[in-house]
Design an enzyme around this catalytic site. Structure first.
Site, PDB file in Angstrom:
ATOM      1  N   HIS A 168      -4.826  -8.374  -5.935  1.00 27.46           N
ATOM      2  CA  HIS A 168      -4.258  -7.805  -4.904  1.00 27.46           C
ATOM      3  C   HIS A 168      -3.634  -6.595  -5.900  1.00 27.46           C
ATOM      4  CE1 HIS A 168      -1.455 -10.664  -6.530  1.00 27.46           C
ATOM      5  NE2 HIS A 168      -0.578  -9.714  -6.301  1.00 27.46           N
ATOM      6  N   HIS A 175      -0.687  -3.683  -5.266  1.00 30.89           N
ATOM      7  CA  HIS A 175       0.544  -3.299  -4.532  1.00 30.89           C
ATOM      8  C   HIS A 175       0.635  -1.739  -4.352  1.00 30.89           C
ATOM      9  CE1 HIS A 175       2.738  -7.059  -5.628  1.00 30.89           C
ATOM     10  NE2 HIS A 175       1.765  -7.051  -6.512  1.00 30.89           N
TER      11      HIS A 175
HETATM   12  P1  AMP Z   1       2.142 -10.808  -7.783  1.00 32.53           P
HETATM   13  O1  AMP Z   1       1.022 -11.821  -7.791  1.00 32.53           O
HETATM   14  O2  AMP Z   1       3.145 -10.923  -8.817  1.00 32.53           O
HETATM   15  O3  AMP Z   1       1.378  -9.379  -7.963  1.00 32.53           O
HETATM   16  O4  AMP Z   1       2.899 -10.851  -6.535  1.00 32.53           O
HETATM   17  C1  AMP Z   1       2.452 -11.442  -5.323  1.00 32.53           C
HETATM   18  C2  AMP Z   1       3.103 -10.881  -4.068  1.00 32.53           C
HETATM   19  O5  AMP Z   1       2.585 -11.389  -2.837  1.00 32.53           O
HETATM   20  C3  AMP Z   1       4.677 -10.758  -4.201  1.00 32.53           C
HETATM   21  O6  AMP Z   1       5.091  -9.108  -3.997  1.00 32.53           O
HETATM   22  C4  AMP Z   1       4.975 -11.503  -2.771  1.00 32.53           C
HETATM   23  O7  AMP Z   1       6.214 -11.014  -2.162  1.00 32.53           O
HETATM   24  C5  AMP Z   1       3.679 -11.357  -1.952  1.00 32.53           C
HETATM   25  N1  AMP Z   1       3.461 -12.348  -0.970  1.00 32.53           N
HETATM   26  C6  AMP Z   1       3.730 -13.771  -1.341  1.00 32.53           C
HETATM   27  N2  AMP Z   1       3.242 -14.346  -0.326  1.00 32.53           N
HETATM   28  C7  AMP Z   1       2.954 -13.644   0.865  1.00 32.53           C
HETATM   29  C8  AMP Z   1       2.626 -13.596   2.050  1.00 32.53           C
HETATM   30  N3  AMP Z   1       2.514 -14.642   2.859  1.00 32.53           N
HETATM   31  N4  AMP Z   1       2.595 -12.413   2.768  1.00 32.53           N
HETATM   32  C9  AMP Z   1       2.636 -11.458   2.304  1.00 32.53           C
HETATM   33  N5  AMP Z   1       2.794 -11.177   0.975  1.00 32.53           N
HETATM   34  C10 AMP Z   1       3.400 -12.360   0.190  1.00 32.53           C
END
Ligand code: AMP
Length: 144
Positions: free
Chosen positions: A103, A105
């Site tokens: 993903h 951001h």
């Molecule tokens: P990272 O893997 O560190 O890049 O971050 C994962 C991101 O996913 C974080 O910013 C979380 O806030 C976000 N996140 C986790 N679960 C969900 C969800 N169910 N829906 C939307 N965002 C999510």
């Protein structure tokens, strides 16, 4: 290299098993609002193809995802009246990755305003929904 976990939360979102505030969907990509936003309009863009992160992503999925990122970033800057955009992508635990489906951001930024720390608080559906609607409208306004 670690394998792709088909039960990660974004895989569940892709299968419709977990709800999300979708802002964009096409054959290859999905984008939705982050539930723990670090800034107004914090959005995640993912490929539909299974990929753990940047390091194992198939080239076609990766290129289609980054094109979606560009489009959504342009719309987010407009929708949330941002001064700029920060793009971030974390690969593997040591790189800061928490959810193991690739993903990006998209983080709308404002002059002089720092990002909130990650995972600060979960935003409510009631306040996320109108933001998603606003971003969907801005994406539509970009045209094809
Ligand atoms: P990272 O893997 O560190 O890049 O971050 C994962 C991101 O996913 C974080 O910013 C979380 O806030 C976000 N996140 C986790 N679960 C969900 C969800 N169910 N829906 C939307 N965002 C999510």
């Amino acid at each position: 290299m670690s394998v792709y976990d088909r039960d990660n939360i974004f895989a569940k979102i892709l299968r419709g098993e977990v709800p999300s505030h979708k802002v964009h969907e096409d054959e290859h990509t999905l984008a939705f609002l982050d539930i723990m936003p670090r800034t107004l309009g914090h959005t995640l863009v993912i490929p539909k193809a299974p990929a753990r992160n940047l390091l194992d992503a198939p080239p076609d999925a990766l290129s289609r995802t980054i094109l979606a990122v560009q489009r959504i970033a342009k719309a987010a800057k407009i929708a949330f009246a941002a001064d700029g955009i920060t793009l971030s992508q974390f690969s593997e635990q040591a790189g800061g990755q928490v959810v193991f489906h690739l993903h990006f951001h998209i983080l709308p930024r404002y002059d002089g305003v720092p990002l909130l720390p990650a995972h600060t608080n979960v935003e409510s559906n009631e306040t996320l929904a109108p933001k998603a609607a606003k971003l969907r409208a801005a994406i539509a306004d970009l045209g094809t």
